[in-house]
Design a protein around this motif. Structure first.
Motif, short mmCIF file in Angstrom:
data_model
loop_
_atom_site.label_atom_id
_atom_site.label_comp_id
_atom_site.label_asym_id
_atom_site.label_seq_id
_atom_site.Cartn_x
_atom_site.Cartn_y
_atom_site.Cartn_z
N TYR A 161 -12.45 -1.37 -14.34
CA TYR A 161 -12.17 -0.20 -13.51
C TYR A 161 -12.81 -0.37 -12.13
CZ TYR A 161 -12.48 4.39 -11.43
OH TYR A 161 -12.40 5.43 -10.54
N ASN A 162 -14.08 -0.81 -12.09
CA ASN A 162 -14.77 -1.00 -10.82
C ASN A 162 -14.05 -2.02 -9.94
OD1 ASN A 162 -16.78 0.88 -11.34
ND2 ASN A 162 -18.12 -0.62 -12.30
N ASN A 199 -8.77 3.86 -4.62
CA ASN A 199 -8.86 5.22 -5.15
C ASN A 199 -8.86 5.19 -6.67
OD1 ASN A 199 -6.08 5.88 -6.30
ND2 ASN A 199 -5.51 5.28 -4.22
N SER A 200 -9.41 6.23 -7.26
CA SER A 200 -9.62 6.24 -8.70
C SER A 200 -8.32 6.34 -9.50
CB SER A 200 -10.58 7.35 -9.10
OG SER A 200 -10.07 8.61 -8.72
N HIS A 201 -7.35 7.10 -9.00
CA HIS A 201 -6.09 7.26 -9.72
C HIS A 201 -5.38 5.91 -9.90
CE1 HIS A 201 -2.43 9.16 -11.16
NE2 HIS A 201 -1.76 8.49 -10.24
N ASP A 202 -5.21 5.18 -8.81
CA ASP A 202 -4.56 3.87 -8.89
C ASP A 202 -5.40 2.90 -9.70
OD1 ASP A 202 -2.38 4.68 -7.41
OD2 ASP A 202 -3.11 3.84 -5.52
N ALA A 203 -6.72 2.98 -9.56
CA ALA A 203 -7.61 2.08 -10.30
C ALA A 203 -7.45 2.28 -11.80
CB ALA A 203 -9.05 2.30 -9.88
N GLU A 204 -7.38 3.52 -12.24
CA GLU A 204 -7.18 3.80 -13.67
C GLU A 204 -5.85 3.24 -14.16
OE1 GLU A 204 -7.58 8.00 -14.28
OE2 GLU A 204 -9.71 7.99 -13.73
N GLU A 205 -4.80 3.48 -13.39
CA GLU A 205 -3.48 3.00 -13.79
C GLU A 205 -3.43 1.48 -13.87
OE1 GLU A 205 -0.27 4.48 -11.44
OE2 GLU A 205 -0.54 6.54 -12.13
N VAL A 206 -3.99 0.81 -12.86
CA VAL A 206 -3.94 -0.64 -12.83
C VAL A 206 -4.82 -1.24 -13.92
CG1 VAL A 206 -4.42 -2.69 -11.44
CG2 VAL A 206 -3.32 -0.73 -10.39
N ALA A 207 -5.97 -0.63 -14.18
CA ALA A 207 -6.84 -1.12 -15.26
C ALA A 207 -6.13 -1.01 -16.60
CB ALA A 207 -8.16 -0.36 -15.27
N GLN A 208 -5.45 0.11 -16.83
CA GLN A 208 -4.69 0.27 -18.07
C GLN A 208 -3.58 -0.77 -18.17
OE1 GLN A 208 -3.34 4.33 -18.27
NE2 GLN A 208 -5.39 5.12 -18.62
N CYS A 210 -3.36 -5.59 -9.26
CA CYS A 210 -3.74 -4.89 -8.04
C CYS A 210 -2.96 -5.42 -6.84
CB CYS A 210 -5.24 -5.03 -7.78
SG CYS A 210 -6.28 -4.08 -8.90
N ILE A 211 -2.89 -6.72 -6.71
CA ILE A 211 -2.20 -7.32 -5.57
C ILE A 211 -0.71 -6.94 -5.61
CG2 ILE A 211 -1.45 -9.52 -4.56
CD1 ILE A 211 -4.28 -10.59 -5.26
N ASP A 212 -0.11 -6.98 -6.80
CA ASP A 212 1.30 -6.57 -6.92
C ASP A 212 1.48 -5.12 -6.49
OD1 ASP A 212 1.94 -9.06 -7.91
OD2 ASP A 212 2.10 -8.42 -10.01
N ARG A 213 0.59 -4.26 -6.95
CA ARG A 213 0.69 -2.84 -6.61
C ARG A 213 0.47 -2.62 -5.12
NH1 ARG A 213 -0.32 2.08 -9.83
NH2 ARG A 213 0.43 0.75 -11.49
N LEU A 214 -0.47 -3.35 -4.52
CA LEU A 214 -0.74 -3.20 -3.09
C LEU A 214 0.45 -3.65 -2.25
CD1 LEU A 214 -4.45 -4.39 -2.97
CD2 LEU A 214 -3.61 -2.09 -2.43
N ARG A 215 1.13 -4.68 -2.68
CA ARG A 215 2.30 -5.16 -1.94
C ARG A 215 3.43 -4.14 -1.97
NH1 ARG A 215 1.94 -11.16 -4.37
NH2 ARG A 215 0.51 -12.01 -2.84
N LYS A 216 3.54 -3.42 -3.06
CA LYS A 216 4.61 -2.44 -3.21
C LYS A 216 4.22 -1.06 -2.70
CE LYS A 216 6.19 -4.69 -7.42
NZ LYS A 216 6.26 -4.60 -8.87
N ARG A 217 2.95 -0.90 -2.38
CA ARG A 217 2.41 0.42 -2.06
C ARG A 217 3.05 1.01 -0.81
NH1 ARG A 217 -3.88 1.41 -1.32
NH2 ARG A 217 -3.83 1.97 -3.50
#
Length: 186
Positions: free
Chosen positions: A32-33, A41-50, A81-88
């Motif tokens: 998570y960290n 942000n915590s919302h995206d962090a939780e989703e990506v960790a899951q 994370c990198i995939d999500r950041l590219r699409k963000r």
């Protein structure tokens, strides 16, 4: 810990769901960290960790036990994370707290009698400024900075997580630090 971890991973690879739950319990906070630092942000962090745990579970049979499980899991999370950041795109959550870090509310604007408040506010502002600067970095630089300075991984471990040569890690780290300096300079 490594021997115990190896036994847990072997049990999980054989289909023991409780063993995988133990792995989740071992790594949930670190993962998570890592995701929080990369996503901002915590919302995206939780989703990506899951998502990373789900991908790890789905691909557990492919894990090579000659390597560290943590490195493999961090690689999955970093790639997510990198995939999500590219699409963000700009996204705003209606249920997000007013203050990302502390979950502040309107009571936070009342005056305080704490003599150390100014020092804590300045420290917090510095952290927020640094986090904002990290968020401006390209995903590849951001990943290296977070893995090195926040997760405290070695150059070789970062190389393993990102599947790039150590020389690339060093280059990205140098360029990331230079970019941070320009973002942090008033």
């Amino acid at each position: 810990m490594d021997l115990l971890e190896a036994k847990i991973v072997k049990r999980a690879q054989k289909g023991d769901r409780m063993a995988f739950a133990e792995l989740v319990e071992l790594y949930k906070d670190k993962l998570y960290n890592l995701c929080y630092r990369l996503m901002g942000n915590s919302h995206d962090a939780e989703e990506v960790a899951q998502e990373a745990f789900l991908r790890a579970y789905a691909n557990l049979k492919r894990f090579d036990s000659r390597h560290k499980f943590a490195t493999w899991l961090f690689r999955i999370a970093t790639n997510c994370c990198i995939d999500r950041l590219r699409k963000r795109k700009a996204s705003y959550s209606l249920d997000a707290p007013l203050d990302d870090e502390d979950g502040g509310d309107m009571y936070g604007i009342l005056p305080s009698k704490d003599p150390m408040l100014e020092e804590r506010v300045l420290t917090r502002e510095s952290r927020l400024e640094l986090q904002a600067a990290i968020e401006q970095l390209p995903p590849s630089y951001r990943a290296v900075i977070v893995l090195k300075y926040i997760e405290e991984l070695s150059m070789q471990e970062i190389s393993d997580v990102l599947s790039v040569p150590v020389s690339t890690v060093k280059t990205r780290l140098h360029r990331g630090r230079e970019a941070l300096r320009t973002y942090m300079t008033p």
